[in-house]
Design an enzyme around this catalytic site. Sequence first.
Site, mmCIF file in Angstrom:
data_model
loop_
_atom_site.group_PDB
_atom_site.id
_atom_site.type_symbol
_atom_site.label_atom_id
_atom_site.label_comp_id
_atom_site.label_asym_id
_atom_site.label_seq_id
_atom_site.Cartn_x
_atom_site.Cartn_y
_atom_site.Cartn_z
ATOM 1 N N LYS A 70 5.385 38.892 50.828
ATOM 2 C CA LYS A 70 5.773 40.236 51.267
ATOM 3 C C LYS A 70 6.994 40.190 52.191
ATOM 4 C CE LYS A 70 2.774 42.608 48.934
ATOM 5 N NZ LYS A 70 3.250 43.359 47.776
ATOM 6 N N TYR B 288 0.362 35.512 50.779
ATOM 7 C CA TYR B 288 0.686 36.942 50.617
ATOM 8 C C TYR B 288 1.752 37.376 51.628
ATOM 9 C CZ TYR B 288 -0.457 42.000 50.256
ATOM 10 O OH TYR B 288 -0.417 43.373 50.097
#
Length: 246
Positions: free
Chosen positions: A158, A154
Amino acid sequence: MGSARTVVVTGGSKGIGRAVCLAFADAETVIYFNYGSDEKGAEETSKLAADAGGKAFGIKADVSDPDAVADFFKQILDATGKIDVLVNNAGITKDGLLVRMKPEDWNDVLSVNLTGAFLCTKIAAKAMMKKRYGRIIMISSVVGVMGNPGQANYVAAKAGLIGFTKAVAKELASRNITANAIAPGYVDTEMTAAMTEKAKEAMIAQIPLGRGGTPEDIAGAAAFLASEKADYITGQVIHVNGGLYM
Ligand code: NAP
């Protein structure tokens, strides 16, 4: 083909994406959002937008599937002929420690959070370039800047979105298209619902403003970035995190 503003939001069936749709809901705007599987949530977003005097159409379309994304945008462009604003919000987590992270959990998170934004931005950018106007907003995360244990996939996605934002901003600036990222801190949504109360308390203890964010806190920043007031802002990361990261 009317002159109403066309706003596209990915992942609008709940959480931050729904709040973003509602922040744009008014009589001069037509909103199209997609979602993964939550049909009821999508209907609720459309209903809430209608209650607010706006129009928000939900279309089931997986952002990580190029054909589904192409079809989603075709429907929008056939109906309105333009895209004024794109908010790349759809996201998932598949957390785990690096040494135990399965390649499919890495790939799934990169596919939805990062490749999804690429696929949507590519199509939207073409339409925006024709009109010489566009506002592109990525929903990144504070962890893309700070890092976070248990979220290597993640965090990579991001952080990748932030680099992507800057490249897009430089590439499209001459066509009057801006691209910016919003990096939310902790926000109470279904995504963070799995956290234990203890973990939530520990997180909030680190936030100078003393509370978690609301989806509306994030949506306000998106509405600002899409407004005339932000015409001279591009390639930036707007941190909306109660001071968690400065
Ligand atoms: P959420 O409540 O879980 O909502 C995620 C949305 O994305 C849902 O509408 C979901 O649709 C949609 N989605 C998921 N996979 C999709 C796919 N493959 N194709 C299309 N849509 C898909 O999450 P949230 O907290 O609102 O998060 C929104 C964004 O903010 C994400 O990018 C997230 O990473 C980011 N963010 C959240 C926080 C936080 O603390 N909550 C902090 C920083 C950043 P369905 O449910 O219908 O599948």
